[in-house]
Motif scaffolding. Structure first.
Motif, mmCIF file in Angstrom:
data_model
loop_
_atom_site.group_PDB
_atom_site.id
_atom_site.type_symbol
_atom_site.label_atom_id
_atom_site.label_comp_id
_atom_site.label_asym_id
_atom_site.label_seq_id
_atom_site.Cartn_x
_atom_site.Cartn_y
_atom_site.Cartn_z
ATOM 1 N N ASP A 43 0.802 -1.218 0.000
ATOM 2 C CA ASP A 43 0.000 0.000 0.000
ATOM 3 C C ASP A 43 0.838 1.272 0.000
ATOM 4 O O ASP A 43 0.448 2.280 -0.602
ATOM 5 C CB ASP A 43 -0.922 0.013 1.232
ATOM 6 N N PRO A 46 3.306 0.937 -4.088
ATOM 7 C CA PRO A 46 2.589 0.057 -5.021
ATOM 8 C C PRO A 46 3.476 -0.553 -6.100
ATOM 9 O O PRO A 46 3.105 -1.556 -6.707
ATOM 10 C CB PRO A 46 1.531 0.987 -5.635
ATOM 11 N N ASP A 183 -1.753 -8.645 4.660
ATOM 12 C CA ASP A 183 -1.805 -7.265 4.210
ATOM 13 C C ASP A 183 -1.251 -6.320 5.273
ATOM 14 O O ASP A 183 -1.521 -5.123 5.259
ATOM 15 C CB ASP A 183 -3.266 -6.876 3.892
ATOM 16 N N LYS A 197 -9.471 4.578 2.592
ATOM 17 C CA LYS A 197 -8.157 4.480 1.943
ATOM 18 C C LYS A 197 -7.012 4.523 2.947
ATOM 19 O O LYS A 197 -5.917 4.052 2.673
ATOM 20 C CB LYS A 197 -7.989 5.597 0.917
ATOM 21 N N GLY A 200 -5.617 1.126 3.564
ATOM 22 C CA GLY A 200 -5.027 0.349 2.482
ATOM 23 C C GLY A 200 -6.063 -0.341 1.638
ATOM 24 O O GLY A 200 -7.264 -0.239 1.858
ATOM 25 N N ASP A 201 -5.583 -1.053 0.634
ATOM 26 C CA ASP A 201 -6.446 -1.770 -0.292
ATOM 27 C C ASP A 201 -6.580 -3.213 0.166
ATOM 28 O O ASP A 201 -5.623 -3.983 0.092
ATOM 29 C CB ASP A 201 -5.847 -1.713 -1.702
ATOM 30 N N ASP A 206 0.474 -7.699 0.675
ATOM 31 C CA ASP A 206 1.829 -7.161 0.598
ATOM 32 C C ASP A 206 2.795 -8.238 0.110
ATOM 33 O O ASP A 206 2.642 -9.422 0.432
ATOM 34 C CB ASP A 206 2.281 -6.662 1.972
#
Length: 225
Positions: A43, A46, A183, A197, A200-201, A206
């Motif tokens: 995140d 990217p 993540d 946001k 994170g997505d 990760d």
């Protein structure tokens, strides 16, 4: 699973490879060490960026049952990290988050040698190779803002090249990716799922990468009791 369990996995892998080779007179066993850097992708970063390479190193055990195939157990450790302030994304600059995490990884992989790497006394040996396998990661963030799990299985894969400088010494260069199932390497997880946001997505896990150079020593004759 804690770091003690991680060491047990590495020990079990080494014992497995030793069991395969037990009783053979002409051995093709290597021990070696590598030094290089880890790079994170997630995140906060990217895409892979050179400025985020952090120091790392490893110790490994390799067994070469044939010219084509090599089996390797490896224990690696180092640091990963990134910082929003270096991003070109205005949102990331406003978010202004950063992290630094120490990692310990144990893995067992198989290597496919393209040029039938031969451990012969007077041969000039080198070969590019592909590798893939499974591993386990334990990470320790400098700051942990939630009670998430700090360990995960990883799938290491990548490419490398090895060269026999002078029997019994070898050198190598390797670049590999680690697919993770977490993540939270960057302390910016997506669980529970959220549309914020700042968290994170949640659809992306990760990952990290390891670039290293290595030196190894080959034992050609071992008499087992």
């Amino acid at each position: 699973m804690n770091s003690r369990c991680l060491l047990r996995i590495i020990g079990a892998s080494i014992c497995f490879f030793l069991a395969i080779s037990h009783g053979l007179m002409a051995q093709k066993i290597e021990i070696g060490a590598g030094v290089g850097g880890f790079n994170y992708k997630g995140d906060i970063s990217p895409s892979t960026r050179l400025r985020f390479f952090k120091p790392g190193g490893s110790l490994f055990f390799r067994y070469n049952p044939s010219q084509v195939l090599s089996l390797r157990a490896e224990f690696a450790g180092g640091v990963i990290g990134a910082d929003d302030k270096h991003s070109n994304d205005p949102f990331q600059q406003v978010r202004n988050l950063s992290f630094r995490t120490t990692i310990l990884e144990g893995s067992a992989v198989a290597e496919y040698n393209f040029l039938n790497f031969q451990e012969r006394r007077f041969a000039v040996n080198w070969s590019p190779y592909l590798f893939g396998g499974i591993g386990y990661l334990k990470f320790n963030p400098d700051i942990q803002t939630a009670p998430y799990k700090t360990s995960t299985f990883v799938l290491p894969y990548g490419v490398g090249i090895k060269y026999q400088v002078k029997r019994p010494w070898n050198i190598g260069v390797e670049y590999g990716a680690r697919k993770t199932f977490t993540d939270f390497l960057d302390n910016l997880g997506g669980e529970p799922v959220t549309t914020d946001k700042m968290q994170g997505d949640p659809s992306l896990k990760d990952n990290y990468f390891y670039l290293r150079i290595s030196v190894s020593y080959t034992f050609y004759k071992i008499v087992c009791p």
